[in-house]
Write a protein that holds these residues in place. Structure first.
Motif, PDB file in Angstrom:
ATOM      1  N   ALA A  10      23.711  36.969  50.496  1.00 44.03           N
ATOM      2  CA  ALA A  10      23.460  38.380  50.195  1.00 44.03           C
ATOM      3  C   ALA A  10      22.625  39.056  51.278  1.00 44.03           C
ATOM      4  N   ILE A  18      26.156  45.492  43.774  1.00 44.63           N
ATOM      5  CA  ILE A  18      27.084  44.672  43.011  1.00 44.63           C
ATOM      6  C   ILE A  18      27.934  45.577  42.125  1.00 44.63           C
ATOM      7  N   ASP A  19      29.245  45.371  42.177  1.00 44.40           N
ATOM      8  CA  ASP A  19      30.184  46.073  41.309  1.00 44.40           C
ATOM      9  C   ASP A  19      30.326  45.203  40.061  1.00 44.40           C
ATOM     10  N   GLU A  20      29.928  45.712  38.925  1.00 49.71           N
ATOM     11  CA  GLU A  20      29.886  44.909  37.695  1.00 49.71           C
ATOM     12  C   GLU A  20      31.251  44.382  37.281  1.00 49.71           C
ATOM     13  N   SER A  23      32.267  41.722  39.815  1.00 47.05           N
ATOM     14  CA  SER A  23      31.414  40.530  39.690  1.00 47.05           C
ATOM     15  C   SER A  23      31.761  39.723  38.446  1.00 47.05           C
ATOM     16  N   LYS A  24      32.117  40.400  37.373  1.00 51.54           N
ATOM     17  CA  LYS A  24      32.523  39.710  36.142  1.00 51.54           C
ATOM     18  C   LYS A  24      33.776  38.874  36.404  1.00 51.54           C
ATOM     19  N   ILE A  26      34.814  37.744  39.369  1.00 50.18           N
ATOM     20  CA  ILE A  26      34.445  36.655  40.279  1.00 50.18           C
ATOM     21  C   ILE A  26      33.780  35.526  39.498  1.00 50.18           C
ATOM     22  N   HIS A  27      32.817  35.865  38.648  1.00 51.33           N
ATOM     23  CA  HIS A  27      32.129  34.848  37.840  1.00 51.33           C
ATOM     24  C   HIS A  27      33.132  34.048  37.008  1.00 51.33           C
ATOM     25  N   GLN A  57      31.158  41.173  47.695  1.00 49.42           N
ATOM     26  CA  GLN A  57      30.717  40.897  46.323  1.00 49.42           C
ATOM     27  C   GLN A  57      30.455  39.399  46.122  1.00 49.42           C
ATOM     28  N   ILE A  58      31.305  38.557  46.693  1.00 44.68           N
ATOM     29  CA  ILE A  58      31.094  37.112  46.611  1.00 44.68           C
ATOM     30  C   ILE A  58      29.761  36.738  47.259  1.00 44.68           C
ATOM     31  N   LEU A  61      26.773  37.739  45.148  1.00 46.26           N
ATOM     32  CA  LEU A  61      26.617  36.847  43.998  1.00 46.26           C
ATOM     33  C   LEU A  61      26.223  35.430  44.422  1.00 46.26           C
ATOM     34  N   TYR A  63      27.964  33.157  45.965  1.00 44.35           N
ATOM     35  CA  TYR A  63      29.009  32.147  45.914  1.00 44.35           C
ATOM     36  C   TYR A  63      29.486  31.877  47.333  1.00 44.35           C
TER      37      TYR A  63
END
Length: 143
Positions: A10, A18-20, A23-24, A26-27, A57-58, A61, A63
């Motif tokens: 990051a 973060i785009d919610e 990100s959801k 991706i998670h 975004q990755i 987060l 990752y």
């Protein structure tokens, strides 16, 4: 980023948010702390955004991106999946010579050549490796 940067991805995106929704997604698709390249591209297509946005975004987060579709990184037990002993056809050599600038070709450029010649992406990357052509930039921003 190098393996020494693990856990600090990051840091290269200080201004990004973060785009919610992304990100959801991706998670939900990440496994063992990483997201495969093909999965990241599928997410980009699903959300109608550039792959680079998914790569950011990755990173945000924390990752890792794995299983590069060009075979350049993210495989175990070896990190690469390329074939350094590939026989480079004249057609592929000519396409790479035409596309490369300063001994570089983009990831997207490699994909275009693979599609045009109807060969695997990893074959193009293997030829690049053999011809000392660097593949940069990555569509996801990994390099």
């Amino acid at each position: 980023m190098a393996h020494t940067d693990r856990g600090h991805y990051a840091n290269k995106h200080r201004e990004e948010m973060i785009d919610e929704a992304i990100s959801k997604k991706i998670h939900s698709l990440a496994k063992n702390g990483s997201v495969p390249c093909a999965t990241a591209h599928r997410i980009a297509k699903d959300f109608g955004v550039l792959p680079l946005e998914i790569g950011v975004q990755i990173d945000l987060l924390e990752y890792r991106i794995s299983q590069c579709q060009n075979g350049l990184f993210g495989y175990t037990p070896k990190t690469k999946k390329i074939n350094p002993d590939i026989e480079v056809s004249k057609e592929l050599k000519d396409a790479l010579d035409e596309a490369n600038t300063d001994n570089r070709i983009s990831c997207a450029g490699c994909w275009k050549i693979a599609a045009t010649l109807k060969i695997k992406k990893v074959a193009v990357a293997s030829a690049c490796e053999k011809m000392d052509i660097k593949i940069k930039p990555c569509q996801l921003g990994a390099f």
